[in-house]
Design a protein around this motif. Structure first.
Motif, mmCIF file in Angstrom:
data_model
loop_
_atom_site.group_PDB
_atom_site.id
_atom_site.type_symbol
_atom_site.label_atom_id
_atom_site.label_comp_id
_atom_site.label_asym_id
_atom_site.label_seq_id
_atom_site.Cartn_x
_atom_site.Cartn_y
_atom_site.Cartn_z
ATOM 1 N N LEU A 200 -12.247 5.795 -5.492
ATOM 2 C CA LEU A 200 -12.100 4.434 -4.989
ATOM 3 C C LEU A 200 -13.269 4.112 -4.057
ATOM 4 O O LEU A 200 -13.615 4.903 -3.184
ATOM 5 C CB LEU A 200 -10.794 4.314 -4.204
ATOM 6 C CG LEU A 200 -9.506 4.260 -5.018
ATOM 7 C CD1 LEU A 200 -8.300 4.412 -4.093
ATOM 8 C CD2 LEU A 200 -9.404 2.949 -5.791
ATOM 9 N N PRO B 190 -10.352 2.660 3.176
ATOM 10 C CA PRO B 190 -10.454 3.642 2.089
ATOM 11 C C PRO B 190 -10.652 2.978 0.724
ATOM 12 O O PRO B 190 -11.141 3.612 -0.201
ATOM 13 C CB PRO B 190 -9.122 4.382 2.126
ATOM 14 C CG PRO B 190 -8.500 4.045 3.434
ATOM 15 C CD PRO B 190 -9.049 2.719 3.847
ATOM 16 N N ASN B 191 -10.238 1.724 0.611
ATOM 17 C CA ASN B 191 -10.402 0.985 -0.634
ATOM 18 C C ASN B 191 -10.906 -0.406 -0.268
ATOM 19 O O ASN B 191 -10.205 -1.149 0.420
ATOM 20 C CB ASN B 191 -9.055 0.927 -1.368
ATOM 21 C CG ASN B 191 -9.131 0.157 -2.674
ATOM 22 O OD1 ASN B 191 -10.170 -0.402 -3.025
ATOM 23 N ND2 ASN B 191 -8.027 0.103 -3.389
ATOM 24 N N TYR C 174 -8.547 -3.463 -0.793
ATOM 25 C CA TYR C 174 -7.198 -3.457 -0.258
ATOM 26 C C TYR C 174 -7.273 -3.584 1.250
ATOM 27 O O TYR C 174 -8.246 -3.158 1.876
ATOM 28 C CB TYR C 174 -6.495 -2.159 -0.685
ATOM 29 C CG TYR C 174 -5.016 -2.126 -0.409
ATOM 30 C CD1 TYR C 174 -4.170 -3.079 -0.976
ATOM 31 C CD2 TYR C 174 -4.465 -1.153 0.409
ATOM 32 C CE1 TYR C 174 -2.812 -3.050 -0.727
ATOM 33 C CE2 TYR C 174 -3.099 -1.116 0.662
ATOM 34 C CZ TYR C 174 -2.287 -2.079 0.101
ATOM 35 O OH TYR C 174 -0.938 -2.047 0.350
ATOM 36 N N TRP C 175 -6.234 -4.161 1.842
ATOM 37 C CA TRP C 175 -6.294 -4.475 3.281
ATOM 38 C C TRP C 175 -6.201 -3.250 4.172
ATOM 39 O O TRP C 175 -6.604 -3.267 5.321
ATOM 40 C CB TRP C 175 -5.175 -5.454 3.659
ATOM 41 C CG TRP C 175 -3.802 -4.870 3.465
ATOM 42 C CD1 TRP C 175 -3.020 -4.984 2.359
ATOM 43 C CD2 TRP C 175 -3.081 -4.019 4.371
ATOM 44 N NE1 TRP C 175 -1.863 -4.275 2.515
ATOM 45 C CE2 TRP C 175 -1.862 -3.680 3.736
ATOM 46 C CE3 TRP C 175 -3.337 -3.520 5.658
ATOM 47 C CZ2 TRP C 175 -0.918 -2.846 4.334
ATOM 48 C CZ3 TRP C 175 -2.397 -2.690 6.259
ATOM 49 C CH2 TRP C 175 -1.193 -2.366 5.589
ATOM 50 N N TYR C 176 -5.653 -2.162 3.650
ATOM 51 C CA TYR C 176 -5.345 -1.030 4.517
ATOM 52 C C TYR C 176 -6.609 -0.473 5.176
ATOM 53 O O TYR C 176 -7.627 -0.280 4.524
ATOM 54 C CB TYR C 176 -4.651 0.086 3.733
ATOM 55 C CG TYR C 176 -4.370 1.290 4.596
ATOM 56 C CD1 TYR C 176 -3.220 1.353 5.363
ATOM 57 C CD2 TYR C 176 -5.292 2.334 4.697
ATOM 58 C CE1 TYR C 176 -2.971 2.431 6.193
ATOM 59 C CE2 TYR C 176 -5.053 3.417 5.529
ATOM 60 C CZ TYR C 176 -3.894 3.463 6.276
ATOM 61 O OH TYR C 176 -3.660 4.523 7.109
ATOM 62 N N ASP D 42 -4.080 3.668 -5.653
ATOM 63 C CA ASP D 42 -4.723 3.745 -4.343
ATOM 64 C C ASP D 42 -3.702 4.382 -3.391
ATOM 65 O O ASP D 42 -2.642 3.823 -3.167
ATOM 66 C CB ASP D 42 -5.091 2.325 -3.896
ATOM 67 C CG ASP D 42 -5.595 2.279 -2.458
ATOM 68 O OD1 ASP D 42 -5.582 3.320 -1.771
ATOM 69 O OD2 ASP D 42 -5.993 1.183 -2.030
ATOM 70 N N THR E 78 -3.377 4.522 -0.321
ATOM 71 C CA THR E 78 -2.985 3.752 0.862
ATOM 72 C C THR E 78 -2.115 2.557 0.492
ATOM 73 O O THR E 78 -1.575 1.891 1.359
ATOM 74 C CB THR E 78 -4.222 3.232 1.619
ATOM 75 O OG1 THR E 78 -4.932 2.316 0.762
ATOM 76 C CG2 THR E 78 -5.148 4.373 2.002
ATOM 77 N N ASN E 79 -2.024 2.283 -0.812
ATOM 78 C CA ASN E 79 -1.251 1.130 -1.262
ATOM 79 C C ASN E 79 0.077 1.614 -1.834
ATOM 80 O O ASN E 79 0.105 2.274 -2.865
ATOM 81 C CB ASN E 79 -2.065 0.388 -2.337
ATOM 82 C CG ASN E 79 -1.374 -0.877 -2.809
ATOM 83 O OD1 ASN E 79 -0.176 -1.064 -2.596
ATOM 84 N ND2 ASN E 79 -2.128 -1.749 -3.458
ATOM 85 N N PRO E 80 1.199 1.300 -1.173
ATOM 86 C CA PRO E 80 2.490 1.820 -1.651
ATOM 87 C C PRO E 80 3.015 1.077 -2.886
ATOM 88 O O PRO E 80 4.015 1.500 -3.464
ATOM 89 C CB PRO E 80 3.423 1.596 -0.451
ATOM 90 C CG PRO E 80 2.819 0.468 0.298
ATOM 91 C CD PRO E 80 1.330 0.522 0.077
ATOM 92 N N ASP E 81 2.338 0.009 -3.290
ATOM 93 C CA ASP E 81 2.893 -0.845 -4.348
ATOM 94 C C ASP E 81 2.187 -0.725 -5.696
ATOM 95 O O ASP E 81 2.449 -1.506 -6.599
ATOM 96 C CB ASP E 81 2.834 -2.317 -3.898
ATOM 97 C CG ASP E 81 3.582 -2.523 -2.595
ATOM 98 O OD1 ASP E 81 4.674 -1.926 -2.449
ATOM 99 O OD2 ASP E 81 3.063 -3.251 -1.721
#
Lengths: 609, 367
Positions: free
Chosen positions: A252, A291-292, A295-297, B150, B152-155
């Motif tokens: 990623l 990390p990605n 994505y918002w994280y 991903d 970090t993405n739980p969905d």
């Protein structure tokens, strides 16, 4: 999961010449210097890299020091996270000081040398050997000083430096200064960016997601109120975004932001035998990691440092100097991985220097730190210098140094270990300096014993926690050579070389530490004739192990790389330069699976107005 | 003048130095030729994340290792971070986590005379619609691969459905966060949601005719291992560790695969976090605090420690397998040195140890 945790930990832990008046000045790029008695360094060694060498190197501190010092660098691909190993020590055991203030990250303990733009500084000084007595925590392998100079009496001066090269890499550096006899100000702006999408030599695989951009703003100002009082102000802002290049094509894509600010006020006072300096500084150190990219994280941390530093010198007699110092530091941090945490560190230092005979000097410095978390060791340094003749000087140093645990080590949610002790080191070194005319050679042998090495290690059930682990001994030899020669009055040749032989072993297993080469050689040769200046920089690094058992399957081969440069002075104020970097198109990497680029080119213009 | 020439000489000599230095030290140079394979085992060495140094070690019947088997066979590196190994009919599946690829090897036994020589060929690389894959199970001529997406993405977690003939991804089934171990039983696929960055506490049930999730079974926190036997599913939940700041109890569950009912449950003591689970005849085996415990499937209220592997020098248990009445424990050591495989008899005696490559995590019986 545990793998990602490790990965996260790893991530967290994360030219040309000025128009020369005469070529010979421009050639004096590396030299060894003995500072006068008043300065804190006298009996130790320094390698000074000044403006012309800064301009000819690439903008990152990693590239500058890799090609010009004995320090070994682990670089995760060009421009990515880079960390040093100085005299066989770990990444956290090199202190980086900005105008006398430590800027090692409070969260990771180390400096990412690719987040320091050399263009923002007037000189970079490399000081090998333990220096915790003066430089505080982390100075076990050595210290790097980033220095800004305040101009006085130079009126208006402007420098514009533009460079463009392969992979759409550009740099724009502007420095303007104004000064009169009493007041001076210098402001620098530096922007660097690159697509950094080079192809790996031989395999042809493209470096994906490696683009970066950064901006650095620096300021140095001073005013001499009268003969006794001088006020100085230094400030620096660094803003960077990097995407870390992918270790494999399907990983990623991520991105990383750094934002640091530093501001320092210094009041200097001189009166007859007494001089003092009182400094107040505020530093912020912030990162955000995605990390990605899609994505918002994200994870982030911010540490603010407030610092008060007072140093005083009192000249007891013509050849005796008493020094004293007081340091107060407050760190205040918060982030994704640790809750709001504050720590206070105080230090008192006392020193005595004595020029016993015209050719013999010794000094003793002591430092005691105090803080609320762990026992701070009592530190010392004893140094002496004996000049046997004009040609030969001997120096001897012994010191006790330390490194405090980082915010991550102490406060990481659930995993941090509040019972950690600082790392301590006992070092001794002997230097032989030979100098004759414009030739100088420094041969140094050292031994360093490091105790309670701080490491994140897995438990039997696979949970990683920081611990004081084993002891390490490092020893080796360093040679630094500098030659300057004019030939037939019109040709000027300058040759500099550094060589390090390094053993760094776990005292229990007798194995070499990972990522410490036994041999490293650098040299540079420059040649000037009239308006033309040609130079060549060379590095050769020995094989390193990347497993602690020194398995033959897991080594990174030795490599060499050379950069070739050519400059032409179009006008007195304007120089154009061309560089072929990695001119031999060597396939190499300093970190496993992180290849560096093959041959690539840069063109630059340097204008002084 | 003379001195000037000397200086020039030094410079030229230094220049010449540069031609005798480059040392291209690739592992290619030391990759051995592929060994003759008969019966034996594969050990998957995970390698360091981001380093692309996962590898496969072949062990013959006497546990004599041949390292870098995959590279010897194919000439290519396996990828980044080996996660798991599985066998189905005449195929071996190697699941690569960080580089998101699944390598498929085909093998055929050509039983000529007394020897059982096995030929391996590389059949396929599955990379499309795979992201952070973990484990694979087989049913209905299809392969089911758990994927974190991903992390970090739980969905975005899913199970990829593979056509075992073409090795193409037929569809992806969206599931709850952190699908980890997976197994098939009774025409259904069971997926344990151990959790990715978060912590799971369910088992998903997938119907292999429709490839849809048809049921969810609640279990304890962090279901990290599963086995099935006689229409019963045994799930080991490790519980959340103390360092999470929200420690929970571990449990062992016996689940009826038709009704999804929990028929028996063992709660571990506070602070106990067992890992790994294997079954053999009517017994279950798991690890806890440096020991292997044995319990019986019909009543697992009591368990007996049979192997004390910590005292044998296992530093960091990284894999656990039970094959042919032997227990295999892989040791990752400090994660940055060669690992070691410990082989035990079921009576708890240490049979042999074998040096592996980096971070060995799976053992597969080729028989």
């Amino acid at each position: 999961m545990k793998n990602y945790l490790i990965l996260l930990l790893c991530l967290c832990f994360y030219s040309t010449t000025f128009a020369q008046q005469k070529p010979i000045e421009q050639l004096e790029v590396v030299y060894l210097e003995n500072n006068p008695l008043r300065d804190s360094v006298y009996t130790s060694n320094q390698l000074i890299l000044n403006d012309s060498i800064l301009k000819r190197s690439q903008a990152s501190l990693t590239q500058l020091l890799n090609f010009n010092s004995t320090i070994y660098f682990k670089e995760n691909g060009l421009g990515m996270v880079a960390s040093p190993s100085f005299r066989g020590t770990t990444a956290q055991q090199t202190a980086v000081l900005w105008n006398g203030i430590s800027i090692n990250s409070q969260t990771t303990g180390q400096t990412d040398f690719n987040t320091v733009t050399t263009r923002g500084y007037d000189k970079v000084i490399v000081k090998p050997g333990g220096g915790s007595v003066v430089d505080g925590s982390n100075s076990i392998g050595g210290s790097i000083y980033l220095e800004n100079e305040i101009p006085y009496n130079h009126n208006f001066e402007n420098n514009v430096f533009i460079q463009y090269g392969s992979f759409n890499t550009y740099g724009l550096h502007v420095k303007s200064s104004y000064s009169n006899k009493k007041t001076g100000i210098s402001i620098g702006l530096s922007k660097n960016a690159s697509d950094n999408d080079y192809k790996y030599p031989k395999t042809g695989v493209k470096n994906k997601n490696g683009h970066y951009k950064n901006t650095n703003i620096s300021l140095a100002a001073g005013t001499k109120l009268n003969k006794q009082h001088e006020l100085q102000w230094f400030a620096n802002i660094y803003d960077s975004r990097r995407n870390f290049s992918l270790p494999n094509p399907y990983a990623l894509p991520n991105k990383y932001y750094d934002f640091n600010t530093r501001s320092l006020l210094n009041w200097k006072y001189y009166k007859q035998r007494f001089s003092s300096s009182a400094k107040v500084a505020v530093l912020t150190d912030r990162y955000i990691y995605y990390p990605n990219v899609n994505y918002w994280y994200h994870s982030k941390a911010k540490v603010e440092t407030y610092l008060f530093k007072y140093d005083a010198d009192y000249r007891l007699s013509k050849n005796m100097l008493l020094t004293g110092g007081l340091n107060l530091t407050r760190n205040q941090g918060s982030g994704t991985n640790f809750s709001q945490s504050e720590r206070h560190i105080g230090a008192v230092a006392l020193g005595f220097k004595h020029q016993a005979t015209p050719s013999f000097i010794y000094e003793v410095m002591l430092r005691q730190e105090v803080n609320e978390h762990f026992d701070s060791p009592f530190l010392y340094r004893i140094g002496l210098q004996k000049e046997f003749s004009e040609v030969y000087t001997l120096k001897f140093n012994t010191s006790k140094n330390y490194r405090i645990p980082t915010y991550n080590d102490l406060y990481w949610n659930g995993l941090g270990n509040p019972d950690l002790k600082p790392e301590t080191s006992y070092g001794v070194e002997i230097s032989n300096l030979f100098s004759y005319k414009n030739y100088s050679l420094n041969l140094t042998a050292y031994y360093n014993k490091i105790e309670d090495l701080l490491r994140w290690t897995p438990s039997a059930s696979g949970i990683w926690r920081p611990e004081n682990t084993n002891n390490v001994q490092t020893y080796g030899l360093e040679a630094i050579l500098s030659l300057t020669q004019s030939l037939w009055d019109k040709h000027f040749v300058n040759f500099n070389a550094t060589y390090a032989y390094t053993i760094s072993e776990n005292t229990e297993t007798k194995k070499q530490l990972i990522y410490v080469p036994k041999h490293k050689l650098t040299w540079s040769l420059s040649y000037a004739y009239k308006k033309i200046n040609a130079y060549y920089q060379y590095i050769n690094t020995g094989e390193v192990f990347h497993t602690t058992d020194n398995s033959k399957y897991y080594t990174i081969g030795s490599y060499m790389a050379g950069n070739l440069g050519l400059e032409y002075k179009l006008k007195q104020q304007l120089t154009i330069g061309l560089q072929a970097l990695n001119v031999w198109n060597e396939k190499y990497e300093s970190v496993l699976n992180r290849p560096m680029p093959g041959r690539n080119y840069t063109i630059y213009l340097n204008l002084n107005i | 003048m003379n001195r000037n020439f000397k200086l020039l000489g030094v410079a030229l000599l230094s220049l010449s130095l540069q031609f005798c230095t480059s040392d291209d030290n690739d592992r290619d140079d030391i990759t051995p030729p592929a060994p003759e394979v008969e019966k034996g085992f594969f050990v998957l060495n995970e390698g360091n994340i981001g380093a692309n140094n996962a590898s496969l070690t072949y062990l013959d019947e006497n546990f004599e290792p041949s390292h870098f088997f995959y590279k010897s066979l194919t000439g290519n590196d396996l990828g980044d971070t080996g996660q798991s190994l599985a066998k189905n009919d005449d195929h071996i599946y190697i699941i690569m986590n960080h580089s998101s690829n699944v390598e498929v090897l085909h093998f055929d036994d050509d039983a000529e005379g007394d020897t059982q020589h096995i030929n391996f060929t590389h059949q396929a690389s599955i990379t499309e619609n795979i992201l952070n894959p973990r484990y694979i199970a087989f049913e209905n001529n299809k392969g089911y691969i758990t994927n974190w997406g991903d992390p970090t993405n739980p969905d975005d977690d899913f199970v990829a459905v593979i056509d075992l003939n073409t090795h193409a991804v037929l569809s992806t089934i969206s599931v709850a966060e952190g699908p980890e171990t997976i197994l098939s039983e009774d025409g259904k696929i069971f997926v344990a949601h151990q959790g990715g960055y978060g912590y799971g506490n369910t088992i998903s049930v997938i119907d292999t005719d429709t490839d849809t999730v048809v049921g969810t079974i609640a279990v304890g926190d962090v279901p990290s291992a599963m086995v099935e036997e006689n229409d019963k599913l045994y799930v080991l939940c490790s519980g959340k560790a103390a360092w999470t700041g929200d420690e929970t109890m571990a449990g062992l569950y016996k689940i009826n695969v038709d009704t999804y009912e929990v028929e028996a449950q063992k709660d571990f003591a506070e602070g106990e976090h067992p890992r790994f689970l294997e079954e053999e005849s009517d017994k279950l085996y798991y690890t806890l605090n440096g020991s292997v415990y044995e319990t019986i499937q019909t009543d697992f209220t009591t368990a007996t420690p049979i192997i004390d592997f910590a005292t044998d020098g296992v530093m960091s248990i990284y894999g656990f397998a039970l094959e042919e009445d032997q227990i295999f424990i892989t040791d990752a050591k400090d994660y940055i040195s060669l690992g070691e495989l410990f082989i035990y008899n079921l009576d708890g005696s240490l049979k042999q140890t074998v040096e592996t490559q980096l971070l060995p995590n799976s053992v597969l019986d080729l028989d």
